[in-house]
Write a protein that holds these residues in place. Sequence first.
Motif, PDB file in Angstrom:
ATOM      1  N   ASP A   9      20.790   9.137  -2.154  1.00 59.36           N
ATOM      2  CA  ASP A   9      21.736  10.033  -2.821  1.00 59.36           C
ATOM      3  C   ASP A   9      22.939   9.258  -3.350  1.00 59.36           C
ATOM      4  O   ASP A   9      23.432   9.514  -4.458  1.00 59.36           O
ATOM      5  N   GLN A  10      23.408   8.305  -2.524  1.00 57.89           N
ATOM      6  CA  GLN A  10      24.550   7.510  -2.966  1.00 57.89           C
ATOM      7  C   GLN A  10      24.196   6.650  -4.176  1.00 57.89           C
ATOM      8  O   GLN A  10      25.001   6.494  -5.101  1.00 57.89           O
ATOM      9  N   LEU A  11      22.972   6.099  -4.144  1.00 60.82           N
ATOM     10  CA  LEU A  11      22.545   5.284  -5.285  1.00 60.82           C
ATOM     11  C   LEU A  11      22.428   6.134  -6.549  1.00 60.82           C
ATOM     12  O   LEU A  11      22.791   5.688  -7.644  1.00 60.82           O
ATOM     13  N   GLU A  12      21.906   7.365  -6.374  1.00 57.53           N
ATOM     14  CA  GLU A  12      21.821   8.260  -7.529  1.00 57.53           C
ATOM     15  C   GLU A  12      23.216   8.605  -8.042  1.00 57.53           C
ATOM     16  O   GLU A  12      23.455   8.665  -9.253  1.00 57.53           O
ATOM     17  N   ALA A  13      24.143   8.848  -7.089  1.00 56.42           N
ATOM     18  CA  ALA A  13      25.518   9.155  -7.499  1.00 56.42           C
ATOM     19  C   ALA A  13      26.145   7.961  -8.212  1.00 56.42           C
ATOM     20  O   ALA A  13      26.874   8.129  -9.211  1.00 56.42           O
ATOM     21  N   LEU A  14      25.864   6.746  -7.704  1.00 52.60           N
ATOM     22  CA  LEU A  14      26.394   5.550  -8.366  1.00 52.60           C
ATOM     23  C   LEU A  14      25.816   5.392  -9.768  1.00 52.60           C
ATOM     24  O   LEU A  14      26.522   4.971 -10.697  1.00 52.60           O
ATOM     25  N   GLU A  15      24.534   5.736  -9.897  1.00 52.27           N
ATOM     26  CA  GLU A  15      23.917   5.646 -11.225  1.00 52.27           C
ATOM     27  C   GLU A  15      24.559   6.640 -12.189  1.00 52.27           C
ATOM     28  O   GLU A  15      24.826   6.318 -13.351  1.00 52.27           O
ATOM     29  N   ARG A  16      24.790   7.874 -11.667  1.00 52.43           N
ATOM     30  CA  ARG A  16      25.473   8.857 -12.522  1.00 52.43           C
ATOM     31  C   ARG A  16      26.874   8.382 -12.872  1.00 52.43           C
ATOM     32  O   ARG A  16      27.342   8.549 -14.008  1.00 52.43           O
ATOM     33  N   THR A  17      27.561   7.808 -11.885  1.00 54.55           N
ATOM     34  CA  THR A  17      28.915   7.301 -12.132  1.00 54.55           C
ATOM     35  C   THR A  17      28.891   6.200 -13.189  1.00 54.55           C
ATOM     36  O   THR A  17      29.751   6.145 -14.077  1.00 54.55           O
ATOM     37  N   ARG A  18      27.898   5.308 -13.068  1.00 52.52           N
ATOM     38  CA  ARG A  18      27.796   4.227 -14.047  1.00 52.52           C
ATOM     39  C   ARG A  18      27.585   4.784 -15.457  1.00 52.52           C
ATOM     40  O   ARG A  18      28.223   4.328 -16.414  1.00 52.52           O
ATOM     41  N   SER A  19      26.688   5.775 -15.538  1.00 52.94           N
ATOM     42  CA  SER A  19      26.434   6.368 -16.858  1.00 52.94           C
ATOM     43  C   SER A  19      27.685   7.045 -17.403  1.00 52.94           C
ATOM     44  O   SER A  19      28.031   6.896 -18.587  1.00 52.94           O
ATOM     45  N   ASN A  20      28.365   7.812 -16.518  1.00 49.58           N
ATOM     46  CA  ASN A  20      29.597   8.481 -16.956  1.00 49.58           C
ATOM     47  C   ASN A  20      30.662   7.472 -17.351  1.00 49.58           C
ATOM     48  O   ASN A  20      31.402   7.669 -18.324  1.00 49.58           O
ATOM     49  N   LEU A  21      30.746   6.403 -16.557  1.00 41.85           N
ATOM     50  CA  LEU A  21      31.753   5.385 -16.856  1.00 41.85           C
ATOM     51  C   LEU A  21      31.521   4.764 -18.219  1.00 41.85           C
ATOM     52  O   LEU A  21      32.447   4.583 -19.010  1.00 41.85           O
ATOM     53  N   ILE A  22      30.229   4.474 -18.491  1.00 43.77           N
ATOM     54  CA  ILE A  22      29.920   3.875 -19.796  1.00 43.77           C
ATOM     55  C   ILE A  22      30.255   4.856 -20.923  1.00 43.77           C
ATOM     56  O   ILE A  22      30.878   4.489 -21.935  1.00 43.77           O
ATOM     57  N   ALA A  23      29.843   6.127 -20.735  1.00 50.67           N
ATOM     58  CA  ALA A  23      30.081   7.113 -21.796  1.00 50.67           C
ATOM     59  C   ALA A  23      31.568   7.360 -22.002  1.00 50.67           C
ATOM     60  O   ALA A  23      32.078   7.359 -23.137  1.00 50.67           O
ATOM     61  N   ILE A  24      32.285   7.604 -20.891  1.00 49.88           N
ATOM     62  CA  ILE A  24      33.706   7.943 -21.011  1.00 49.88           C
ATOM     63  C   ILE A  24      34.514   6.750 -21.491  1.00 49.88           C
ATOM     64  O   ILE A  24      35.366   6.856 -22.378  1.00 49.88           O
ATOM     65  N   THR A  25      34.218   5.569 -20.878  1.00 52.63           N
ATOM     66  CA  THR A  25      34.975   4.383 -21.279  1.00 52.63           C
ATOM     67  C   THR A  25      34.731   4.075 -22.755  1.00 52.63           C
ATOM     68  O   THR A  25      35.668   3.768 -23.508  1.00 52.63           O
ATOM     69  N   GLY A  26      33.465   4.179 -23.149  1.00 51.15           N
ATOM     70  CA  GLY A  26      33.170   3.912 -24.553  1.00 51.15           C
ATOM     71  C   GLY A  26      33.921   4.858 -25.479  1.00 51.15           C
ATOM     72  O   GLY A  26      34.505   4.439 -26.483  1.00 51.15           O
ATOM     73  N   HIS A  27      33.928   6.165 -25.125  1.00 53.14           N
ATOM     74  CA  HIS A  27      34.603   7.138 -25.981  1.00 53.14           C
ATOM     75  C   HIS A  27      36.113   6.981 -25.911  1.00 53.14           C
ATOM     76  O   HIS A  27      36.816   6.939 -26.937  1.00 53.14           O
ATOM     77  N   GLU A  28      36.643   6.895 -24.680  1.00 56.16           N
ATOM     78  CA  GLU A  28      38.096   6.860 -24.514  1.00 56.16           C
ATOM     79  C   GLU A  28      38.719   5.594 -25.081  1.00 56.16           C
ATOM     80  O   GLU A  28      39.861   5.618 -25.529  1.00 56.16           O
ATOM     81  N   LEU A  29      37.982   4.489 -25.044  1.00 57.81           N
ATOM     82  CA  LEU A  29      38.544   3.252 -25.591  1.00 57.81           C
ATOM     83  C   LEU A  29      38.263   3.112 -27.082  1.00 57.81           C
ATOM     84  O   LEU A  29      39.121   2.651 -27.848  1.00 57.81           O
ATOM     85  N   ARG A  30      37.048   3.512 -27.488  1.00 56.93           N
ATOM     86  CA  ARG A  30      36.697   3.334 -28.902  1.00 56.93           C
ATOM     87  C   ARG A  30      37.545   4.214 -29.811  1.00 56.93           C
ATOM     88  O   ARG A  30      38.022   3.777 -30.865  1.00 56.93           O
ATOM     89  N   THR A  31      37.771   5.480 -29.412  1.00 57.46           N
ATOM     90  CA  THR A  31      38.516   6.411 -30.275  1.00 57.46           C
ATOM     91  C   THR A  31      39.960   5.952 -30.514  1.00 57.46           C
ATOM     92  O   THR A  31      40.397   5.842 -31.673  1.00 57.46           O
ATOM     93  N   PRO A  32      40.742   5.675 -29.447  1.00 54.44           N
ATOM     94  CA  PRO A  32      42.115   5.224 -29.734  1.00 54.44           C
ATOM     95  C   PRO A  32      42.155   3.864 -30.416  1.00 54.44           C
ATOM     96  O   PRO A  32      43.043   3.617 -31.256  1.00 54.44           O
TER      97      PRO A  32
END
Length: 677
Positions: A422-445
């Motif tokens: 479960d923790q590994l799955e949560a880490l995978e989701r976190t990694r995906s979210n981090l990539i998506a959010i970081t990409g959007h939040e950094l690329r847009t500004p």
Amino acid sequence: MSIQTSVLADLLQDLPQLRPQIYFKSSLTALSHAMEDQVLAGSDEPLVIASFQRERFYRQEAHRYKRVAEKSDQVYVLAAPETDFSSRSDSYEMVAFDPEDTLSQEWHLVVIGQQYASCLVCRERQAPAPPTSEQLNLDTEVCDAALNIAGPTAGYVDPSRRFEGIWTFDRQVSCKAAKFLLKKILVYRPELQDKIEQAQRKFLTETSSGFHEIDPDPFAQRLVTYLQAGQYKLLKAYKSIADRERKERLVNSITSAIRKSLNPHEILKGAAQELGQALQVCRCLIYRCKETDVTATNLLEFLSTGVSSLAGQNWPLQDNPLFQEVVQVQEPLYVAETRQDPRIANTPKLKALVDRFKIVSWLLVPVLDKGKLLGMVELHHCGTTPQQWQEDDLALVEAIATQIGVALIQAEAYANLEDLNDQLEALERTRSNLIAITGHELRTPLSTIQVCLESLASEPDMSPDLQQIMLNSALADAERMRKLVQDFLTLSQLESGRVQWHPEPLQLQECVELAISSARARLLKEQLPQISTEVPSKLPLVRADGEWLVEVLSKLLDNACKFTAPEGQVIIQARPNGNKMLEVTVSDTGRGIEPNRLETVFDRFYQEEGALRRTTGGTGLGLAICRQIVNGWGGQIWAESAGKDQGSQLHFTIPIVEGSGEQKRPNKSDRRLGRRG
């Protein structure tokens, strides 16, 4: 010196009509004892010559030859010395021959009286190596029973040892064997020549063949006794084997039952049923516990007919001297008679439970893993008389307790593996979210900043108003990127445990005022909802790190203002929550939270409308940071909401300074309060 001639070989050479037979060790023992009994029961004073292969075999019969020596002064005993056997004259003549002598492979007993004669002359065939208990697949008790059917021995004595030789009542054969043995005795004990010559004149002058007057009764009685003893020992050995088979069958069946599930509750439930039925006890009780537990409540039991249940009962552990003794010695404890046990009699609470549930005999067996207590197995006998559990039953319970321990450890390992997955799955989701959010939040500004700077650089004729708009847009997006990076760093510090906490007594109202000022300063150009406070001035002091407390209040205010319309309202309230905590609530009249998401809002990167289609901005890290901070000082944080568009309330608790009541406002200079970047 060593004599290599064989008495048996010489005898067969001189008397070729003799036909040797095969004898087992147990048969020779019976015949020897019968011949000795004939001497002890008679009135004659015969010549007795006994030859043992080793001193250890002689030691088993030494007491019998002292009695035989009382009947005659012509008694000779030969043996190969191993410890203290030596050539000497005692109650009888002792002859120590060389261990390399052929006598070490033979077994002789010759008895010649005036009215009868008998002899036993045998040579041992090649003996097999002693079997091990693993080869026989028997425990120690079964090995002892199976390997000592002929009687007790010192060291390993295999009853299947085979000897080839002669046993007869014929006087001629007996006298011939006696002559051969006396000749060997003279070699080792020449000082006995006169005594031996006297024996020869008295007993060996008549060598005609014949049986004379032989009483067969001692031989028959002795052989019957040995047959009965052998049968008894065989039955005992078979019973031991059957008991072992029963134990292994029960252990296997119970082990199979408890390993059908990886649920600890199901494991203990199945073990209690199987063990209780197998031993037919009144009550079998199994429960999880640790050494420090005060009581056990989750009791799983097997009950026989008419026995009261302990389900729902708080079973005492801390005040139970029997439990404490088991914990201390880590061994089973058996109380055969509870009414006479002083440990129970001196513990009123325990005695009351024993009387109430009619426990007459009590067995406690710990479930252990590497010295750590995992649980307890208890057997209760509730009859009118005490129960005497057999050693095999006690061993069975211990074996089952061991299997329960193994099953519990496996179940826990499986549960830990599931948690890890479960923790590994949560880490995978976190990694995906981090990539998506970081990409959007950094690329847009970054895109906005790049466009604005390129426009300022490439269009020198741009009007001052437009230049200011471009510059303001670049600065706003740069601040947005700074906040994103700051939130990442803050959360990383909190989750890794690298934060240095500096708790101190604080006045909550001042922290609230600082958080409101900070929020209004950050949102100066935005139209904010009305912010009000309901914080009593005489609340007790709280113990927390001032900077982090202001950080929590600021993020909760930002979150409330972000999701509340300008005409809405945000309220900060505080009240005591018990004697040790102060509860702070930030309420708003905004869009609210769906009931199934009240816990999810504290996850990292959570945003109600999704990371890439929001209308309010933000990274979804604010509430996750708040949870880490509140947990750091030992408090709790949670959300409440009636549903969508019904507003929300975010609560958190702060420890109260012990002994603080209504306090006056502390001096600002005495405290470290501020706003984190």
